[in-house]
Write an enzyme that holds these catalytic residues in place. Structure first.
Site, mmCIF file in Angstrom:
data_model
loop_
_atom_site.group_PDB
_atom_site.id
_atom_site.type_symbol
_atom_site.label_atom_id
_atom_site.label_comp_id
_atom_site.label_asym_id
_atom_site.label_seq_id
_atom_site.Cartn_x
_atom_site.Cartn_y
_atom_site.Cartn_z
ATOM 1 C CE LYS A 13 42.523 57.465 -23.942
ATOM 2 N NZ LYS A 13 42.798 56.097 -24.365
ATOM 3 N NE ARG A 127 49.930 51.561 -19.629
ATOM 4 C CZ ARG A 127 48.870 52.289 -19.950
ATOM 5 N NH1 ARG A 127 49.023 53.572 -20.241
ATOM 6 N NH2 ARG A 127 47.677 51.766 -20.001
#
Ligand code: B4P
Length: 190
Positions: A13, A127
């Site tokens: 997103k 991440r």
């Protein structure tokens, strides 16, 4: 242009929102980024939400709705915006509907990014290595996925029912996914 981008944690997103917003010349507004900035700067809001975020929970609707309504009223949002990560609950859908009705605005499309959970967990763990975000550890990621399934995934049916949903495969390179989104939006809005 008034757009939402929705999807599970790690689906891309935030990554895609930046490019879409630049393409249409509108601001990308990420509730996650707003909260993270407040946590980093140790504001009263940041102190209120830091524990919730680190545990992978959702910030209360009353807090989140007020922040979004305020942000949408700022001057750069007058001609349109892309909301990233909002709404996430049915209460947030209702609040956004009310805010749009109050200001005489309407959504143009809702982008739904789709990917398998295994891929998403892999991205978030990667991440974690690169950025060290407090909510990117295996246990919290599982919790975020569960909350997403319970509270947010059902909202897609609401927007599908309104004829606004644009579903896009989120697997592939960032550029491939970006091209798919633009093509799908162009077709939807033509
Ligand atoms: P968010 O900031 O929205 O976190 P997220 O769901 O993980 O999405 P994000 O945009 O960061 O990651 P992306 O998928 O782009 O929310 C964080 C927290 O804030 C929530 O858990 C909650 O506590 C709170 N919050 C936010 N909004 C709220 C609301 N409305 N109500 C209540 N609480 C709220 O990217 C993930 C990783 O994948 C990145 O490392 C990226 O580089 C990688 N990636 C992206 N696309 C890729 C691709 N195509 N291929 C490979 N890797 C890719």
């Amino acid at each position: 242009m008034r757009l939402l981008i929705m999807g599970p944690p790690g689906v891309g997103k935030g990554t895609q929102a930046v490019g879409i917003a630049a393409h249409y010349g509108i601001p990308a507004i990420s509730t996650g980024d707003i909260f993270r900035t407040n946590v980093k700067n140790q504001t009263p809001l940041g102190q209120e939400v830091s524990r919730i975020m680190a545990d992978g929970g959702y910030v209360p609707d009353t807090v989140t709705n007020a922040i979004v309504a305020d942000r949408l009223g700022q001057s750069d949002a007058g001609e349109g915006w892309l909301l990233d990560g909002y709404p996430r609950t049915s209460g947030q859908v209702d609040a956004l509907d009310a805010e749009l009705a109050r200001t005489g605005q309407a959504l143009d499309a809702v982008i739904s990014l789709v990917a398998d959970t295994d891929v998403l967990v892999g991205r978030l763990l990667k991440r974690a290595e690169l950025e060290g975000r407090a909510d990117d550890n295996a246990e919290t990621i599982r919790h975020r996925m569960e909350i997403y399934s319970e509270a947010t995934d059902p909202l897609l049916a609401t927007y599908r029912g309104r004829g606004l949903l644009v579903e896009v495969d989120g697997i592939g390179t960032v550029d491939e996914v970006a091209a798919r989104i633009t093509t799908a939006l162009d077709a939807k809005l033509a």
